[in-house]
Design a protein around this motif. Structure first.
Motif, PDB file in Angstrom:
ATOM      1  N   SER A  73     101.034  23.346 -12.671  1.00 40.77           N
ATOM      2  CA  SER A  73     101.880  24.312 -12.155  1.00 40.77           C
ATOM      3  C   SER A  73     101.631  25.454 -12.782  1.00 40.77           C
ATOM      4  O   SER A  73     100.845  25.952 -13.733  1.00 40.77           O
ATOM      5  CB  SER A  73     103.196  23.889 -12.499  1.00 40.77           C
ATOM      6  N   TYR A  98     103.263  24.243  -7.608  1.00 38.24           N
ATOM      7  CA  TYR A  98     102.869  22.917  -8.175  1.00 38.24           C
ATOM      8  C   TYR A  98     101.810  22.607  -7.195  1.00 38.24           C
ATOM      9  O   TYR A  98     101.678  22.434  -6.243  1.00 38.24           O
ATOM     10  CB  TYR A  98     104.164  22.119  -8.262  1.00 38.24           C
ATOM     11  N   LEU A 103     103.670  19.393 -12.839  1.00 36.85           N
ATOM     12  CA  LEU A 103     104.953  19.434 -13.434  1.00 36.85           C
ATOM     13  C   LEU A 103     105.083  20.666 -14.156  1.00 36.85           C
ATOM     14  O   LEU A 103     104.211  21.257 -14.699  1.00 36.85           O
ATOM     15  CB  LEU A 103     104.833  18.368 -14.627  1.00 36.85           C
ATOM     16  N   GLN A 155     110.749  20.443 -13.353  1.00 28.69           N
ATOM     17  CA  GLN A 155     110.535  20.378 -11.988  1.00 28.69           C
ATOM     18  C   GLN A 155     109.189  19.486 -11.810  1.00 28.69           C
ATOM     19  O   GLN A 155     108.276  19.776 -12.504  1.00 28.69           O
ATOM     20  CB  GLN A 155     110.521  21.483 -11.233  1.00 28.69           C
ATOM     21  N   LYS A 156     109.268  18.504 -11.068  1.00 28.58           N
ATOM     22  CA  LYS A 156     107.961  17.909 -10.809  1.00 28.58           C
ATOM     23  C   LYS A 156     107.629  17.687  -9.215  1.00 28.58           C
ATOM     24  O   LYS A 156     108.557  17.241  -8.648  1.00 28.58           O
ATOM     25  CB  LYS A 156     107.886  16.266 -11.370  1.00 28.58           C
ATOM     26  N   ASN A 157     106.484  17.924  -8.745  1.00 28.04           N
ATOM     27  CA  ASN A 157     106.086  17.644  -7.291  1.00 28.04           C
ATOM     28  C   ASN A 157     105.800  16.238  -7.346  1.00 28.04           C
ATOM     29  O   ASN A 157     105.011  15.896  -7.969  1.00 28.04           O
ATOM     30  CB  ASN A 157     105.097  18.598  -7.210  1.00 28.04           C
TER      31      ASN A 157
END
Length: 217
Positions: A73, A98, A103, A155-157
């Motif tokens: 990211s 991302y 992440l 946040q995680k893709n």
């Protein structure tokens, strides 16, 4: 896409005007003099005669950033350091891009609440309360999520394509403290025995984590 971004910015402006965390300004503008060595709660104002439109604009959020780190990211900030005109106004923005599976690792913003607006992709996002409760959700294009000031969040893709968000903050310089790097890559370093006891691991594990998080030369 443009309509979504405009809607995001309008919402952010409306929220920020009512819940701004930074102190209210006492004059029309106070463009930051980033070269001044005088320390105040914010930045010293430039002379009005030196203020130009360039102090209030920034093009860095227009396109996705290059992602070349192990987290997958990249955060592009648009705070007072990039936009000196934000000084004393109590708002700032950022763009986060991302890679698939990328992440934005657990971190905090000690001086601002954050609202993210999803430009594209699908993200699993969440924050952790001081009672150790995880508040989380999967969000998609056009949706927002709020991270309260000072709480650890991430946040995680979770999609198979790139994702990106615009972040709004009710502070001109929110500050970012990534939990892992703060603990394992501080300078001077946090003593190993502190980390061993805190994480209930041995010295070998601590050394391995420190090696992985050490700044690349």
């Amino acid at each position: 896409m443009v309509a979504n971004v405009l809607a995001c910015l309008f919402l952010f402006a409306a929220i920020s005007s009512s819940v701004a965390y930074d102190p209210d300004p006492l004059q029309d503008l106070c463009v930051a003099d980033l070269k001044s060595k005088i320390k105040v709660n914010g930045f010293v104002c430039k002379d009005d005669a030196d203020v130009t439109a360039a102090d209030f604009t920034f093009a860095g959020l227009a396109a996705p950033a290059l992602i070349n780190n192990s987290f997958g990211s990249n955060v592009t900030t648009a705070n007072v350091m990039q936009v000196p005109g934000l000084n004393t106004l109590g708002v700032s923005l950022a763009r986060i891009d991302y890679a698939p599976g990328g992440l934005n690792p657990p971190h905090t913003h000690p001086r601002a609440t954050e609202t993210i607006f999803t430009l594209e992709g699908e993200l699993f996002v969440g924050f952790i309360t001081t009672a150790d409760k995880l508040i989380s959700k999967t969000i998609k294009e056009g949706e927002i999520f709020v991270f309260p000031r000072g709480l650890v969040h991430f946040q995680k893709n979770v999609g198979d394509k790139p994702a990106s968000v615009i972040s709004g903050f009710n502070g001109q310089l929110p500050g970012t403290q990534v939990v892992a790097t703060s603990l394992f890559a501080a300078s001077p370093p946090v003593p190993d025995d502190v980390l061993e006891i805190a994480f209930q691991v041995d010295a070998k594990v601590v050394d391995e984590i420190k090696a992985n998080l050490a700044p690349k030369k």
